[in-house]
Design an enzyme around this catalytic site. Structure first.
Site, short mmCIF file in Angstrom:
data_model
loop_
_atom_site.label_atom_id
_atom_site.label_comp_id
_atom_site.label_asym_id
_atom_site.label_seq_id
_atom_site.Cartn_x
_atom_site.Cartn_y
_atom_site.Cartn_z
N CYS A 54 56.64 17.34 26.13
CA CYS A 54 56.00 18.57 25.63
C CYS A 54 54.70 18.26 24.92
O CYS A 54 54.68 17.47 23.98
CB CYS A 54 56.96 19.31 24.70
SG CYS A 54 58.07 20.34 25.63
N CYS A 90 32.93 37.59 59.27
CA CYS A 90 32.65 37.78 57.85
C CYS A 90 31.57 36.80 57.38
O CYS A 90 31.02 36.95 56.30
CB CYS A 90 33.92 37.59 57.03
SG CYS A 90 34.56 35.90 57.05
N CYS A 139 35.00 25.19 56.07
CA CYS A 139 34.92 26.46 56.80
C CYS A 139 36.31 27.00 57.10
O CYS A 139 36.57 28.20 56.95
CB CYS A 139 34.11 26.30 58.08
SG CYS A 139 34.71 25.00 59.17
#
Lengths: 449, 75, 418
Positions: free
Chosen positions: C135, C345, C385
């Site tokens: 922790c 697009c 891409c």
């Protein structure tokens, strides 16, 4: 819509049909936008609003920026968010049509402009005064758009409007359940806040002379749009109960809702978008039944498909291939019946559509209490003549680059230059023409300095 | 940017030297690229040293592959 | 139906899905609900000297309208007395004897303290122990949690103290807030750990409120760093699991933790060497019921792959996880755009233009339609891409024939012969 029985509950029928997007809908929708590069939605918008940019700005919480992007490209951006035929423009071009569903661009634009209306943030500043003056005749979308841009360039702009309020078609001509008047008046305010003087109740040619404008201003923009519905030229047109669609919608839009159509039988002559507006208004005013009477067939109607669908949803009936021949009174000067003749389609005419021809001995009668004529609009030919501008039956001729008329000092934009037979003029096209006219004036004036 | 064209130019230079009977004798790689020294196998021309400065990453792969190929042939 | 049961460092579990130590395992009520939902085990919320917590405690990273891409907490270990927790553990174990209960432990780095708590929890019948050296917030300021987990010597020492007293397997939970997690993994195994679990949460500050300039979350106008977890940390966790799994000097079993929310994540962690799995954020986001599809999906996947046991997945991808120097420099892929799938697009174009190698061209085809094309000779096969492309199948990375494989290490060896 509910069928109204009293004047009090008529009002509810005129609330905006389409609700604003809820915040979660906005978030989901903006997240779906792909933020295309060289985006087809922007290219499809007559005013070239950078759609991906404003959507990205909504997504980032930059609401002022989003509103600015929209209103910069289109001074009627709040109106267009509601009245643009988006499925034929930006949303029709959205690349997601091929992959899932197009982005609700119109609704997002509405969300952004709603923010601007609510928050009263000034989006634009007037330009540094350049000492030049421009008079604009008509305060519709073309005139206001030109005024806004000219003010930003630094011109001193005066707008003349014959009606009580500015905004033209947006304020008076689009049914309130599509476009509340307050939207149009906010856009007027935006223009006024840049120092543009708008003289309402001032008709050019009557309250102000054409000559005065020509002498007192460096340039004049004629943006008077179109006038009332033409006469049908048939007997009984002057009877009580026979209305002009433009005037009828104007009254409704201005808040003059009447209970005298409750339970009445109504006929609307024509099948364009204005005819549908009139028919759906009649229904919302409580008419028992509304028939649209059109001399051609469904295939030739000029209304947008979504308007037609909306009318059918409202329970409007359609009488195709039907032409009114005369209106017959009830003996007290009020229309009671309409004599009609059936039509058939013949050869292709000059408009490229099949010519309607009367069917012999097919006359019949319709019992009606109300008629609304919506068969097009006449032109302000006499005013155009008073300016001495070249025109074709009231359509002012302009240089398509500069929007200059035959008098180089006078420019024209909007419906006043809109030609015959190419569908219905759009608010967004008028706004773009206003912008371009302003740019042309700026370029011309600068080149002279 | 067409980096491929630069590579083709560099490849041609390497190929030409190889065809002339040169072999790679040393490689120095630094911040400015790969400096590859070619020398003829021919004993008489041992003093004719050619150094190519190779700029593209594809060329740096290429000469290494060529070098390995030559080794494999030799063995 | 494949066999989903695992044997993790000697602990047998009906399936690999355990709840990680955290808010969902705070009480017997919760753990019993989890077991009813189908979880194979639970690591009880860390036991130690009871603490006090602050409010508020959690915050999340929302991304593009999607809730909880990442999650952050400043909650400490259990705030309930040890005897209450032990009573509930015993009761739960009695009701669910087949399910695994692991006690997560955190005490000061003192030998007696470790001995004491180990004995107490083993007395109520836990199946194993997990030492919380991970922790990053709160407890670390008191010398516990990641403060001790970042020092290999302390990990080794404390592990050995726990082992001295333990009769059940000891799992050491590692913190990712360290440069090289294999160092502490090694220390744990040197200390005698039977297994390691990783990762614990990552140091994080979720954000700043732009109106109040407070941290997110804030406690009366002040904030502190918390532990980051949830889907966003999965790649970090997976790499750390892989680093530990591919250590050749140790075969220590691994319990994978970090952003596991579906059976797919689970399968990936197992392929990368985890034998067991722990889940927390996904259960906090959606409830214990998510385990149903984890079990069902994993089962169907194993059937589809023709594997009889989930244990057959463990470590299968580890040999494929290598140093960069072992990768083939001659391997070549290039992007290819499928015109019939492309929706235009132009995201690939602008990404390549601005972020990669400028090799995707926009043009107008012979029918006057917009189109995109890859200049393959300039394409370095970077994948950008195809990553930004919103339509599956519109861009493929195509393998191109190339030279014989040659790695960087082989290349350098070759050049060294000159």
């Amino acid at each position: 819509m509910r069928i109204p029985d009293t004047k009090e509950n008529l009002w509810k029928n005129f609330d905006e049909v389409r609700a604003d997007l809820k915040p979660k809908e906005v978030m989901e929708e903006v997240s779906r936008c792909l933020f295309c590069y060289d985006a087809p939605c922007t290219k499809a918008c007559p005013t070239n609003i950078n759609v991906p940019s404003f959507i990205k700005k909504i997504a980032s919480g930059n609401m002022k920026g989003a509103a600015h992007v929209i209103m910069e490209a289109n001074p009627m951006g709040a109106t267009c968010a509601r009245v643009c035929p988006t499925e034929e423009l930006c949303e029709g071009a959205c690349v997601l049509n091929d992959a899932s569903l197009p982005i609700m661009i119109g609704d997002l634009q509405r969300h952004a402009t709603n923010w601007a209306m609510k928050n009263h943030e000034p989006l634009f500043q007037p330009g540094k005064p350049n000492g030049k003056t421009v008079a604009i005749v008509g305060s519709g979308p073309a005139g206001l758009s030109a005024a806004r841009e000219l003010a930003r360039y630094g011109f001193k702009v005066t707008v003349y409007e014959k009606k009580d309020k500015a905004g033209g078609l947006d304020t008076y001509g689009i049914v309130p359940f599509r476009l509340p008047q307050a939207i149009s008046l906010w856009e007027v305010e935006q223009v006024e806040s840049l120092g543009v003087a708008i003289h309402t109740n001032t008709e050019v040619g009557k309250d102000v002379q054409v000559e005065t404008l020509m002498n007192d201003f460096d340039a004049v923009v004629l943006a008077v749009g179109m006038s009332d519905v033409p006469l049908l030229g048939i007997p009984g047109e002057d009877l009580d109960g026979v209305h002009d669609a433009i005037q009828f919608i104007e009254k409704v839009k201005d808040g003059h809702l009447t209970d005298r159509f409750i339970g009445k039988r109504a006929a609307v002559i024509g099948a364009g978008n204005t005819a549908i507006d009139a028919a759906t208004c009649l229904k919302r005013l409580g008419a028992a039944n509304v028939s649209m009477v059109y001399r051609r067939s469904e295939a030739e109607m000029t209304a947008y498909p979504f308007e037609y669908a909306f009318a059918k949803q409202d329970g409007i009936e359609f009488r195709w291939l039907t032409q009114p021949k005369s209106f017959i009174d009830d003996g007290l000067g009020h229309v009671a019946r309409m004599e009609c003749v059936r039509m058939k389609l013949g050869e292709i005419d000059a408009s490229g559509r099949r010519r309607p021809e009367k069917v012999k001995n097919s006359e019949f009668y319709m019992d009606i209490d109300v008629v609304v004529k919506a068969t097009g609009q006449v032109r302000y030919t006499s005013l155009i003549e008073a300016f001495g501008l070249e025109n074709d039956h009231g359509i002012v001729k302009v240089n398509p680059e500069t929007y200059q008329t035959s008098n180089p000092k006078v420019y024209a934009a909007g419906d006043v230059i809109f030609g015959n037979g190419s569908g219905e003029a759009m608010v967004v096209a008028a706004a773009e023409q206003g912008k371009k006219t302003a740019r042309a004036i700026q370029e011309q004036m600068l080149s002279r300095i | 940017m067409h980096e491929y064209k630069i590579f083709l130019k560099e490849k041609k230079q390497i190929d030409e030297l190889m065809e002339q009977g040169c072999q790679i004798v040393s490689v120095k790689e630094n911040l400015n690229g790969a400096f590859v020294q070619f020398r003829p196998i021919d004993e008489e021309a041992l003093d004719q040293v050619n150094t190519l400065r190779l700029l593209t990453p594809d060329s740096r792969k290429y000469f290494t592959n060529q070098l390995r190929l030559k080794r494999q042939v030799k063995n | 139906m494949a066999d989903l049961s695992i044997n993790f460092a000697g602990i047998k579990s009906m399936n690999p899905f355990w709840l990680a130590s955290g808010p969902p395992t705070n009480s017997g009520y919760q753990v019993q609900r989890a077991f009813e939902a189908g979880w194979g085990g639970a690591v009880w919320k860390t036991l130690g000297d009871p603490i006090v917590n602050v409010t508020s405690r959690f915050s999340a990273l929302h991304y593009n309208g999607q809730r909880v891409a990442g999650f952050n907490n400043i909650e400490l270990i259990t705030d309930r007395p040890l005897d209450v927790n032990l009573r509930e553990i015993a009761e739960t174990k009695k009701k669910f004897p087949k399910q695994v209960i692991i006690a997560s432990l955190m005490v000061e780095p003192v030998q007696e303290k470790w001995h004491e708590i180990v004995k107490k929890v083993e007395d109520v019948g836990v199946d194993g122990l997990e030492l919380n050296f991970g922790c990053p917030h709160g407890m670390a300021e008191r010398g516990m949690g990641s403060a001790s987990g970042q020092v290999p010597e302390l990990v080794e020492k404390q592990t050995s103290w726990a082992k001295e007293a333990a009769e059940t397997p000891v799992i050491v939970k590692l913190t990712p807030n360290i440069t090289d997690i294999t160092a502490t993994a090694y220390a744990a195994s040197q200390g005698g750990a039977d297994a390691i679990s990783l990762i614990n949460t990552i140091n994080s500050l979720m954000g700043i409120d732009l109106d109040t300039w407070n941290t997110i979350p804030n406690v009366a106008g002040k904030g502190t760093h918390g532990g980051y977890c949830g889907p966003a940390v999965k790649p970090i966790a997976l790499s750390m699991v892989g680093e530990c799994a591919r250590q050749t000097d140790s075969n220590i079993p691994i319990s994978g933790i970090g952003g596991i929310g579906t059976w797919r994540d689970a399968a990936e962690f197992m392929l990368m060497g985890a034998t067991g799995l722990q889940v927390c954020t996904a259960a906090m986001h959606h409830g214990f019921r998510i385990v149903e599809d984890m079990i069902d999906g994993l089962n169907n996947y194993l059937d589809e792959k023709g594997l009889a046991s989930v244990m057959d997945l463990v470590g299968r991808s580890v040999p494929k996880y290598r140093d960069w120097g072992d990768l083939d420099l001659n391997h070549r892929v290039v992007a290819r755009i499928n015109q019939d799938q492309c929706i235009h697009c132009n995201k690939c174009h602008i990404a390549c233009e601005d972020g990669a190698h400028q090799c995707i061209e926009m043009y107008t085809d012979k029918n006057g339609k917009p189109a995109l094309k890859v200049r393959e000779e300039d394409c370095v096969g970077c994948n950008l891409c195809s990553i930004v492309c919103p339509v599956d199948g519109a861009i493929d990375m195509i393998e191109k024939p190339g030279e014989e494989p040659m790695t960087w290490n082989e290349r350098q060896a070759l050049l060294n012969t000159l």
